[in-house]
Design a protein around this motif. Structure first.
Motif, PDB file in Angstrom:
ATOM      1  N   MET A   1      90.238  73.379  79.860  1.00  0.00           N
ATOM      2  CA  MET A   1      90.042  74.549  79.005  1.00  0.00           C
ATOM      3  C   MET A   1      88.680  75.207  79.222  1.00  0.00           C
ATOM      4  O   MET A   1      88.500  76.390  78.921  1.00  0.00           O
ATOM      5  N   VAL A   2      87.720  74.456  79.742  1.00  0.00           N
ATOM      6  CA  VAL A   2      86.399  75.023  80.022  1.00  0.00           C
ATOM      7  C   VAL A   2      86.507  76.146  81.052  1.00  0.00           C
ATOM      8  O   VAL A   2      85.670  77.055  81.097  1.00  0.00           O
ATOM      9  N   ASN A   3      87.550  76.121  81.857  1.00  0.00           N
ATOM     10  CA  ASN A   3      87.758  77.157  82.883  1.00  0.00           C
ATOM     11  C   ASN A   3      88.540  78.354  82.347  1.00  0.00           C
ATOM     12  O   ASN A   3      88.933  79.230  83.114  1.00  0.00           O
ATOM     13  N   SER A   4      88.767  78.387  81.047  1.00  0.00           N
ATOM     14  CA  SER A   4      89.539  79.475  80.446  1.00  0.00           C
ATOM     15  C   SER A   4      88.880  80.831  80.678  1.00  0.00           C
ATOM     16  O   SER A   4      87.643  80.944  80.737  1.00  0.00           O
ATOM     17  N   SER A   5      89.707  81.873  80.787  1.00  0.00           N
ATOM     18  CA  SER A   5      89.176  83.233  80.930  1.00  0.00           C
ATOM     19  C   SER A   5      88.574  83.723  79.616  1.00  0.00           C
ATOM     20  O   SER A   5      87.820  84.702  79.599  1.00  0.00           O
ATOM     21  N   SER A   6      88.903  83.050  78.520  1.00  0.00           N
ATOM     22  CA  SER A   6      88.323  83.381  77.219  1.00  0.00           C
ATOM     23  C   SER A   6      86.999  82.646  77.065  1.00  0.00           C
ATOM     24  O   SER A   6      86.965  81.409  77.069  1.00  0.00           O
ATOM     25  N   ALA A   7      85.919  83.402  76.936  1.00  0.00           N
ATOM     26  CA  ALA A   7      84.594  82.782  76.810  1.00  0.00           C
ATOM     27  C   ALA A   7      84.507  81.921  75.557  1.00  0.00           C
ATOM     28  O   ALA A   7      83.890  80.847  75.576  1.00  0.00           O
ATOM     29  N   ASP A   8      85.128  82.369  74.471  1.00  0.00           N
ATOM     30  CA  ASP A   8      85.092  81.599  73.224  1.00  0.00           C
ATOM     31  C   ASP A   8      85.815  80.265  73.379  1.00  0.00           C
ATOM     32  O   ASP A   8      85.328  79.220  72.933  1.00  0.00           O
ATOM     33  N   GLU A   9      86.987  80.301  73.986  1.00  0.00           N
ATOM     34  CA  GLU A   9      87.747  79.071  74.190  1.00  0.00           C
ATOM     35  C   GLU A   9      86.990  78.118  75.108  1.00  0.00           C
ATOM     36  O   GLU A   9      86.895  76.913  74.835  1.00  0.00           O
ATOM     37  N   ALA A  10      86.438  78.649  76.184  1.00  0.00           N
ATOM     38  CA  ALA A  10      85.694  77.819  77.141  1.00  0.00           C
ATOM     39  C   ALA A  10      84.486  77.172  76.474  1.00  0.00           C
ATOM     40  O   ALA A  10      84.204  75.985  76.685  1.00  0.00           O
ATOM     41  N   THR A  11      83.775  77.948  75.646  1.00  0.00           N
ATOM     42  CA  THR A  11      82.569  77.440  74.982  1.00  0.00           C
ATOM     43  C   THR A  11      82.896  76.336  73.994  1.00  0.00           C
ATOM     44  O   THR A  11      82.213  75.308  73.937  1.00  0.00           O
ATOM     45  N   LYS A  12      83.945  76.536  73.206  1.00  0.00           N
ATOM     46  CA  LYS A  12      84.330  75.518  72.218  1.00  0.00           C
ATOM     47  C   LYS A  12      84.875  74.271  72.908  1.00  0.00           C
ATOM     48  O   LYS A  12      84.652  73.142  72.447  1.00  0.00           O
ATOM     49  N   ALA A  13      85.587  74.454  74.009  1.00  0.00           N
ATOM     50  CA  ALA A  13      86.090  73.299  74.753  1.00  0.00           C
ATOM     51  C   ALA A  13      84.923  72.505  75.337  1.00  0.00           C
ATOM     52  O   ALA A  13      84.920  71.265  75.302  1.00  0.00           O
ATOM     53  N   PHE A  14      83.911  73.215  75.835  1.00  0.00           N
ATOM     54  CA  PHE A  14      82.744  72.520  76.390  1.00  0.00           C
ATOM     55  C   PHE A  14      81.985  71.784  75.292  1.00  0.00           C
ATOM     56  O   PHE A  14      81.478  70.679  75.503  1.00  0.00           O
TER      57      PHE A  14
ATOM     58  N   ALA B   1      96.041  63.103  67.192  1.00  0.00           N
ATOM     59  CA  ALA B   1      97.193  63.394  68.049  1.00  0.00           C
ATOM     60  C   ALA B   1      97.757  64.778  67.759  1.00  0.00           C
ATOM     61  O   ALA B   1      98.166  65.507  68.674  1.00  0.00           O
ATOM     62  N   VAL B   2      97.759  65.155  66.489  1.00  0.00           N
ATOM     63  CA  VAL B   2      98.265  66.473  66.104  1.00  0.00           C
ATOM     64  C   VAL B   2      97.381  67.575  66.686  1.00  0.00           C
ATOM     65  O   VAL B   2      97.874  68.563  67.251  1.00  0.00           O
ATOM     66  N   ILE B   3      96.070  67.415  66.575  1.00  0.00           N
ATOM     67  CA  ILE B   3      95.140  68.429  67.066  1.00  0.00           C
ATOM     68  C   ILE B   3      95.165  68.501  68.589  1.00  0.00           C
ATOM     69  O   ILE B   3      95.107  69.600  69.176  1.00  0.00           O
ATOM     70  N   ILE B   4      95.250  67.358  69.235  1.00  0.00           N
ATOM     71  CA  ILE B   4      95.320  67.348  70.701  1.00  0.00           C
ATOM     72  C   ILE B   4      96.575  68.075  71.176  1.00  0.00           C
ATOM     73  O   ILE B   4      96.556  68.790  72.193  1.00  0.00           O
ATOM     74  N   ARG B   5      97.652  67.921  70.452  1.00  0.00           N
ATOM     75  CA  ARG B   5      98.887  68.649  70.785  1.00  0.00           C
ATOM     76  C   ARG B   5      98.654  70.162  70.706  1.00  0.00           C
ATOM     77  O   ARG B   5      99.171  70.933  71.525  1.00  0.00           O
ATOM     78  N   GLU B   6      97.844  70.593  69.723  1.00  0.00           N
ATOM     79  CA  GLU B   6      97.588  72.024  69.547  1.00  0.00           C
ATOM     80  C   GLU B   6      96.755  72.611  70.689  1.00  0.00           C
ATOM     81  O   GLU B   6      96.681  73.835  70.828  1.00  0.00           O
ATOM     82  N   LEU B   7      96.129  71.753  71.496  1.00  0.00           N
ATOM     83  CA  LEU B   7      95.364  72.255  72.649  1.00  0.00           C
ATOM     84  C   LEU B   7      96.267  72.950  73.660  1.00  0.00           C
ATOM     85  O   LEU B   7      95.784  73.701  74.517  1.00  0.00           O
ATOM     86  N   ASN B   8      97.559  72.691  73.584  1.00  0.00           N
ATOM     87  CA  ASN B   8      98.521  73.295  74.513  1.00  0.00           C
ATOM     88  C   ASN B   8      99.245  74.501  73.902  1.00  0.00           C
ATOM     89  O   ASN B   8     100.179  75.032  74.499  1.00  0.00           O
ATOM     90  N   HIS B   9      98.834  74.919  72.723  1.00  0.00           N
ATOM     91  CA  HIS B   9      99.499  76.033  72.053  1.00  0.00           C
ATOM     92  C   HIS B   9      99.263  77.335  72.841  1.00  0.00           C
ATOM     93  O   HIS B   9      98.185  77.549  73.396  1.00  0.00           O
ATOM     94  N   PRO B  10     100.251  78.212  72.886  1.00  0.00           N
ATOM     95  CA  PRO B  10     100.075  79.470  73.629  1.00  0.00           C
ATOM     96  C   PRO B  10      99.033  80.411  73.022  1.00  0.00           C
ATOM     97  O   PRO B  10      98.495  81.269  73.739  1.00  0.00           O
ATOM     98  N   ASP B  11      98.745  80.269  71.729  1.00  0.00           N
ATOM     99  CA  ASP B  11      97.757  81.141  71.100  1.00  0.00           C
ATOM    100  C   ASP B  11      96.340  80.658  71.417  1.00  0.00           C
ATOM    101  O   ASP B  11      95.984  79.519  71.094  1.00  0.00           O
ATOM    102  N   PRO B  12      95.494  81.500  72.035  1.00  0.00           N
ATOM    103  CA  PRO B  12      94.142  81.054  72.432  1.00  0.00           C
ATOM    104  C   PRO B  12      93.250  80.672  71.252  1.00  0.00           C
ATOM    105  O   PRO B  12      92.412  79.786  71.368  1.00  0.00           O
TER     106      PRO B  12
END
Length: 392
Positions: free
Chosen positions: A215-228, A168-179
């Motif tokens: 998050m897979v649709n993120s403009s950040s390739a790194d974020e999108a890749t890790k989310a996928f 639950a803590v980590i899932i909450r961090e998915l909404n953090h403003p820092d990419p």
């Protein structure tokens, strides 16, 4: 490392002190308060008797890590000490005053507390406590997440992480403003879920799949890749997760990634690899209804079109996906031929691979890919032949 010999010496000193005191009590407090070690054999006997068990790990507290007590550390110190130096230390102890002996004991007890290592569960709890601290700096938040990224990889740790309320803590961090925080959080969920049905179930029930797919649709390739990566880990070999993936329009997400050449190459490789994996899972669960998107014409074409890529790794993964898709009940050979033009794609790829074989670089890999291409061609022709020979 320099303090280890000193630590052993101090620990052995206390051990000798305790044995000397015990001996003195047994002798009714006689004037001979020291300990006389007459032979090496007797020294070995004393060392052997010092611990409650022969197992050298008996002194270690497996639950908490480190040494469970001062006695445990003493046993370890004895087993790792030179017998000659042990005897010399015993003689030195005899020259110390009672106040000096007590001071040595206090020093060792303090050192034991400093050196006692926390367990993985305790380390995870510390990191979670940090993440629950709203005043924690971004740098410290990154550090806590990096610690968890390592700790959750073993399956037992991942299960403990669930019990600690970590998901639950980590899932909450998915909404953090820092990419970067979002990226590492997704990565943690992926690692914890990998081949772990227990964690997969918990993460899915907490509703994280939809957020990760977003998050897979993120403009950040790194974020999108890790989310996928996290999405793949959640639904791999998990029928319930795959059904939820479809409900969340996972087929459209895959098709968009596969058909868009501007998408990061890492993401496209992961996407087509997942397609092959999902098709293989379907083949292993023939009693389950096949997902509708497996027979979607546009979806199949987006997979076949990847064989025209200049990325050999992407072509390889596309062939694996096509091979598995061809073997599904609901896919039609005529769709692969007339709409996807699979026969043309395979022929074009054959010529490309022949040219690559002339180069020494990655030649063996190219030969392997050509072998897979031939296998796909045979499966395709066999499936097409069944359609042609069916009586009207």
């Amino acid at each position: 490392m320099e303090r280890i010999p000193a630590l052993i010496s101090l620990l052995v000193m206390v051990m000798v002190i305790e044995m000397a005191r015990t001996s003195a009590e047994q002798e009714n407090k006689s004037s001979s308060a020291g300990l006389f070690w007459s032979t090496a054999k007797e020294e070995g006997d004393l060392v052997h008797k010092a611990g409650p068990a022969d197992d050298s790990t008996a002194a270690v507290d497996n639950a908490d890590g480190g040494f469970s007590s001062l006695d445990g550390m003493l046993q370890w110190a004895i087993g790792h000490s030179d017998s000659a130096k042990l005897k010399e230390t015993a003689q030195d102890v005899q020259r110390l005053s009672p106040s000096e002996l007590n001071q040595r004991q206090l020093e060792i007890k303090e050192l034991v507390e400093k050196l006692k290592m926390p367990s993985d569960a305790q380390l995870m709890q510390i990191a979670l406590d940090d993440l629950n601290n709203s005043s924690l700096s971004i740098e410290d938040r990154h550090h806590a997440l990096q610690e968890l990224l390592i700790l959750v990889e073993p399956i037992d740790n991942a299960n403990d992480f669930c019990k600690l309320g970590g998901l639950a803590v980590i899932i909450r961090e998915l909404n953090h403003p820092d990419p970067d925080i979002r990226k590492i959080s997704a990565w943690i969920l992926g690692k914890a879920s990998q081949n772990n049905p227990y964690v997969q179930k918990q993460v899915l029930e907490l509703g994280a799949l939809a957020k990760l797919m977003e998050m897979v649709n993120s403009s950040s390739a790194d974020e999108a890749t890790k989310a996928f990566y996290a999405v793949s880990a959640l639904i791999r070999n998990n029928v319930a997760g795959q059904q939820l993936f479809y409900v969340e329009a996972g087929d459209k997400m895959l098709q968009d990634i596969l058909s868009n050449p501007s998408v990061d190459a890492r993401l496209r490789r992961k996407a087509v690899f997942l397609v092959g994996d999902l098709a293989e899972c379907q083949l292993e669960n023939i009693d389950k209804a096949e997902m509708p998107f497996f027979s979607n014409h546009l979806f199949l074409k987006s997979v076949v079109d990847l064989t025209a890529s200049n990325d050999l790794d992407l072509q390889d993964k596309a062939l694996v996906a096509i091979k598995n898709l061809l073997q599904l009940r609901t896919t039609e050979a005529t769709v692969f031929k007339d709409f996807c033009r699979l026969d043309d794609a395979l022929e074009r790829m054959k010529k490309q691979l022949e040219d690559l074989m002339l180069e020494e670089y990655h030649r063996e890999y190219v030969i392997d890919v050509e072998g897979l291409r031939k296998e796909v061609e045979l499966i395709f022709q066999a499936k097409l032949g069944k359609v042609i020979t069916v009586p009207t």
